[in-house]
Write an enzyme that holds these catalytic residues in place. Structure first.
Site, PDB file in Angstrom:
ATOM      1  N   GLY A 208     -18.869 -11.341 -28.722  1.00 24.03           N
ATOM      2  CA  GLY A 208     -19.079 -12.439 -27.777  1.00 24.03           C
ATOM      3  C   GLY A 208     -17.981 -13.486 -27.855  1.00 24.03           C
ATOM      4  O   GLY A 208     -17.520 -13.998 -26.826  1.00 24.03           O
TER       5      GLY A 208
ATOM      6  N   HIS B 253     -19.270  -2.860 -33.045  1.00 21.62           N
ATOM      7  CA  HIS B 253     -18.105  -3.068 -32.186  1.00 21.62           C
ATOM      8  C   HIS B 253     -17.093  -1.929 -32.240  1.00 21.62           C
ATOM      9  O   HIS B 253     -16.088  -1.973 -31.530  1.00 21.62           O
ATOM     10  CB  HIS B 253     -17.419  -4.379 -32.565  1.00 21.62           C
ATOM     11  CG  HIS B 253     -18.323  -5.565 -32.474  1.00 21.62           C
ATOM     12  ND1 HIS B 253     -18.871  -5.996 -31.287  1.00 21.62           N
ATOM     13  CD2 HIS B 253     -18.811  -6.393 -33.438  1.00 21.62           C
ATOM     14  CE1 HIS B 253     -19.635  -7.049 -31.514  1.00 21.62           C
ATOM     15  NE2 HIS B 253     -19.617  -7.305 -32.807  1.00 21.62           N
TER      16      HIS B 253
ATOM     17  N   ILE C 213     -19.659  -2.520 -28.223  1.00 21.93           N
ATOM     18  CA  ILE C 213     -19.557  -3.691 -27.354  1.00 21.93           C
ATOM     19  C   ILE C 213     -18.489  -4.661 -27.868  1.00 21.93           C
ATOM     20  O   ILE C 213     -18.072  -4.614 -29.018  1.00 21.93           O
ATOM     21  CB  ILE C 213     -20.909  -4.427 -27.239  1.00 21.93           C
ATOM     22  CG1 ILE C 213     -21.334  -5.012 -28.601  1.00 21.93           C
ATOM     23  CG2 ILE C 213     -21.976  -3.496 -26.677  1.00 21.93           C
ATOM     24  CD1 ILE C 213     -22.572  -5.891 -28.521  1.00 21.93           C
TER      25      ILE C 213
ATOM     26  N   ASP D  78     -14.665 -10.033 -38.156  1.00 21.34           N
ATOM     27  CA  ASP D  78     -16.026  -9.597 -37.809  1.00 21.34           C
ATOM     28  C   ASP D  78     -16.010  -8.083 -37.634  1.00 21.34           C
ATOM     29  O   ASP D  78     -15.746  -7.570 -36.550  1.00 21.34           O
ATOM     30  CB  ASP D  78     -16.498 -10.281 -36.532  1.00 21.34           C
ATOM     31  CG  ASP D  78     -17.940  -9.927 -36.183  1.00 21.34           C
ATOM     32  OD1 ASP D  78     -18.483  -8.973 -36.779  1.00 21.34           O
ATOM     33  OD2 ASP D  78     -18.528 -10.600 -35.328  1.00 21.34           O
TER      34      ASP D  78
END
Length: 281
Positions: free
Chosen positions: A210, A192, A207, A187
């Site tokens: 998740g 990110h 960030i 990903d």
């Protein structure tokens, strides 16, 4: 995933009879291979220590069950690329995983994927993408603004926070380089890693993924139960707010049936994972 589209079904067209046109769509079959290096990198990326030899040493390796979610990431990506929702605005709402048998140290996994459900939230839709293999079954719930209003069922409500006081509390500090490591597993969304991409998405800095945060929580939870994290058999959680690399997570747990716990995770004063449950063999 983050724009806004016109209300209705895909492309702004409401479907008829309360059934979204994407419901039941076959997303195809794919075989994904991996080796021990990827499984070890994954363990390190979700918080395993160098001393956790059965997670990071190939001669003793047990593959974390949540590694399967990196192998299956292609499925929700296929749905977004097909035009079911605006990939700039859709967000990963919840994740579920059921483990059927342990992943081998290396090999390949054949998976099939479909759109199991499309829930109508009014101004948005939630797409449930189900992936199945001989090793696991997993469901991504993707919240898509502007895709609701087609007259469908709203779907089930999220599990509420238990009213009882937590039976346990754990603290886990994420690493400053954790998102940078995790993105190497597939990903590679710029949100990110790139500060400018994060600012464009309304975040002050990059960030965590998740799925990285959710998996990272299972390691200390397993330890608190006297279980091994590779013995995870069920996991689910709702992504309530972003986590930033370096954040300290406060994990509250409640005993559930058998070797299972309900849990929530918070960073500072914000809940970041809610409606979560983990069960170990």
């Amino acid at each position: 995933m983050t724009g806004r589209s016109e209300p209705g079904g895909a492309g702004g067209r409401p479907s008829t009879g309360g059934r979204n046109e994407w419901h039941g769509k076959d997303l195809g079959t794919r075989t994904v291979g991996y080796d021990e290096t990827q499984a070890i990198l994954y363990a390190l990326a979700v918080g395993a220590a160098a001393s956790d030899l059965d997670l990071v040493f190939e001669e003793r390796l047990r593959v974390l069950p949540t590694f399967a979610l990196t192998l299956a990431q292609w499925a929700p990506d296929v749905l977004g690329s097909a035009g079911a929702f605006d990939v700039r605005t859709a967000v990963h709402g919840t994740q579920r995983l059921r483990v059927l048998k342990p992943l081998p140290r290396s090999g390949s996994v054949e998976m099939t994927a479909r759109v199991a459900e499309v829930w109508d939230k009014g101004s948005a839709a939630v797409f449930d993408v189900a992936v199945e293999s001989e090793y696991f079954a997993a469901t991504w719930s993707l919240f898509a603004p502007g895709r609701g209003g087609f007259g469908g069922d709203r779907g089930p409500s999220a599990r509420r926070r238990p009213e009882a006081a937590p039976s346990g509390e754990l603290t886990v500090r994420t690493a400053g380089n954790q998102a940078a490591l995790y993105r190497l597993l597939g990903d590679r969304h710029h949100l990110h890693i790139d500060p400018e991409a994060a600012k464009t998405a309304g975040m002050p800095r990059p960030i965590m993924h998740g799925l990285c945060t959710l998996a990272a929580a299972t390691l200390p939870i397993a330890a608190s139960l006297g279980a091994h994290p590779a013995d995870l058999v069920e996991l689910e959680g709702r992504f309530a707010a972003p986590v930033f690399p370096g954040d300290a997570l406060r994990i509250e747990t409640w005993k559930d049936d058998g070797p299972a716990v309900l849990f929530e995770a918070a960073a500072d004063d914000r809940t970041v994972i809610s409606a979560a449950r983990a069960r170990f063999a």
